[in-house]
Design an enzyme around this catalytic site. Structure first.
Site, PDB file in Angstrom:
ATOM      1  N   HIS A   1     172.317 -64.105  47.411  1.00 24.47           N
ATOM      2  CA  HIS A   1     172.331 -65.128  48.596  1.00 24.47           C
ATOM      3  C   HIS A   1     170.898 -65.403  49.050  1.00 24.47           C
ATOM      4  CE1 HIS A   1     174.678 -67.636  51.236  1.00 24.47           C
ATOM      5  NE2 HIS A   1     174.082 -67.162  52.278  1.00 24.47           N
TER       6      HIS A   1
ATOM      7  N   SER B   1     173.963 -72.230  52.262  1.00 28.56           N
ATOM      8  CA  SER B   1     175.027 -71.267  52.986  1.00 28.56           C
ATOM      9  C   SER B   1     175.949 -72.505  53.739  1.00 28.56           C
ATOM     10  CB  SER B   1     174.379 -70.349  53.780  1.00 28.56           C
ATOM     11  OG  SER B   1     175.326 -69.128  53.996  1.00 28.56           O
TER      12      SER B   1
END
Length: 324
Positions: free
Chosen positions: A289, A176
C-alpha cells in the site's frame, strides 16, 4: 517559532543542555535538522538538499478557504512552474487518504513534479480530515461520498474561478481513500478530462472481508456489516455507478496491497473494460500500500512517470503559455 507554515516531524530533547533538536520540513524544503533552547528561535544545522534545491524551481502553496454545508474548508493551490500572469493553466486536484489524515505545510514531491510539468495543483482538507476538531473529523460517519465529496467539489468550484485556472482542463488523482474519492468523483461528475486512481477501493461490500482493516470500517465509518446492510454498502461503492464514468482512468495498484487489496482495482478495471470505457491498469509487483512512499525507487519513479504521461495525454500543456 515565528514561522508556522512548517511541520516538525521528529524531535529529541537533551535535559542536560535543556535543548531540543527537531527535524523540520516545509513546502519548499524536504527536511533539515534544527536546534533551539527554550524561548529561542530554531537554528538550522543541516542543508542536506541544498545542492538539489538550488537547481530546481519550486512553487509555494497559496492558501484559500471556501464554504460547504455550512463548514469552512481549507485548501491550497500551487501555480505551475513557468507561470505567466494573464494565462490560464490546467489543474490537477489531489485528494489525500485516510479519510482521517490531512494535508499540511510539508514537502510534497509529487505536487512539485506536477507543477514542473506545467500543471497547477489543488489540494484541500475536506470533512473527515484531522486538525479541525472532533466534529469535523467525524463528518464521514456513514457518509462517504456525501459531505466530503461536496466539500472537495466546492473547492474545485472555488479555484476554477481563479483567473489563472482553466476549468476546461482539470484532472483528478488520489490514493487509498483519495482513490475512493477519485472513483466516486468520476462516477458522479464529468468535468475532469483525466483521472488517476491509486491504491483505491471501489467496492465497499467486498472490501469488508478482504482489506486488512475493511471490517473495522463497520464499527464507525459504515453501517455495521455488508450482509445486514447490503443496500448501504453498495450505495456508497463507486463501482455501483460505473456506467456513469466518462473520464479516461488510469488505475495504479500494488499486488501486495493488504489495506486496499488489488481485487478492488481488478473489479473496477473489468467493469470499465466491459463497458468499453477508456481505462488502463498498471500493476506493481512486490509492492504494498505504501508504493508512493517506501516502494522500490525504480517503481516509485515509474509510478510518477505513468501519472505525468496520463495527464499529458488527455490534458496536454501548451508551451506558449509558459515562461520556460
Amino acid at each position: 517559532t515565528d514561522n508556522a507554515d512548517q511541520v516538525i516531524y521528529g524531535m529529541s530533547y537533551s535535559s542536560e543542555q535543556n535543548r531540543f533538536a527537531v527535524a523540520i520540513t516545509n513546502p519548499l524544503n524536504i527536511g533539515d535538522i534544527h536546534y533551539f533552547d527554550t524561548g529561542s528561535q530554531p537554528v538550522q544545522l543541516t542543508q542536506h538538499n541544498a545542492q538539489l534545491l538550488n537547481q530546481i524551481e519550486l512553487t509555494t502553496p497559496e492558501a484559500f478557504t471556501c464554504e460547504s454545508d455550512g463548514m469552512t474548508i481549507e485548501g491550497w493551490v500551487m501555480k505551475p512552474v513557468g507561470f505567466k500572469p494573464g494565462e490560464k493553466y490546467p489543474a490537477i486536484l489531489e485528494i489525500h487518504g485516510g479519510p482521517h489524515s490531512a494535508y499540511g505545510y510539508t514537502f510534497m514531491h509529487e505536487f512539485h513534479l506536477l507543477c514542473a510539468a506545467g500543471y497547477a495543483v489543488i489540494f484541500t482538507n475536506p470533512p473527515g480530515s484531522q486538525g479541525y476538531g472532533q466534529e469535523f473529523v467525524t463528518k464521514t460517519h456513514h457518509d462517504w461520498g456525501g459531505a466530503d465529496y461536496r466539500a472537495v467539489m466546492a473547492a474545485v468550484d472555488h479555484v476554477s474561478k481563479f483567473d489563472f485556472i482553466d476549468p476546461d482542463r482539470l484532472g483528478v488523482t488520489g490514493g487509498s481513500y483519495g482513490g475512493y474519492m477519485t472513483n466516486w468523483i468520476i462516477s458522479h461528475d464529468h468535468r475532469f478530462k483525466a483521472a488517476v486512481t491509486q491504491r483505491s477501493t471501489s467496492n465497499r461490500y467486498s472490501m469488508f472481508g478482504t482489506g486488512d482493516v475493511g471490517f473495522m470500517n463497520g464499527q464507525f465509518e459504515f453501517k455495521g456489516n455488508p450482509w445486514d446492510n447490503p443496500e448501504f454498502y453498495l450505495e456508497r461503492s463507486p463501482i455501483t455507478y460505473v456506467r456513469n464514468v466518462q473520464t479516461p482512468l488510469l488505475i495504479i495498484h500494488s499486488e501486495q496491497d493488504l489495506r486496499c487489496p488489488i481485487e478492488q482495482a481488478e473489479q473496477l478495471f473489468v467493469a470499465l473494460k466491459w463497458l468499453r470505457k477508456e481505462v488502463v491498469f498498471v500493476r506493481f509487483p512486490n509492492e504494498d500500500h505504501n508504493l508512493s512512499r517506501s516502494g522500490q525507487p525504480r517503481h516509485r519513479e515509474e509510478r510518477l512517470e505513468h501519472i505525468i504521461n496520463w495527464f499529458q495525454k488527455y490534458i496536454p500543456t501548451k508551451a506558449e503559455e509558459y515562461s520556460w
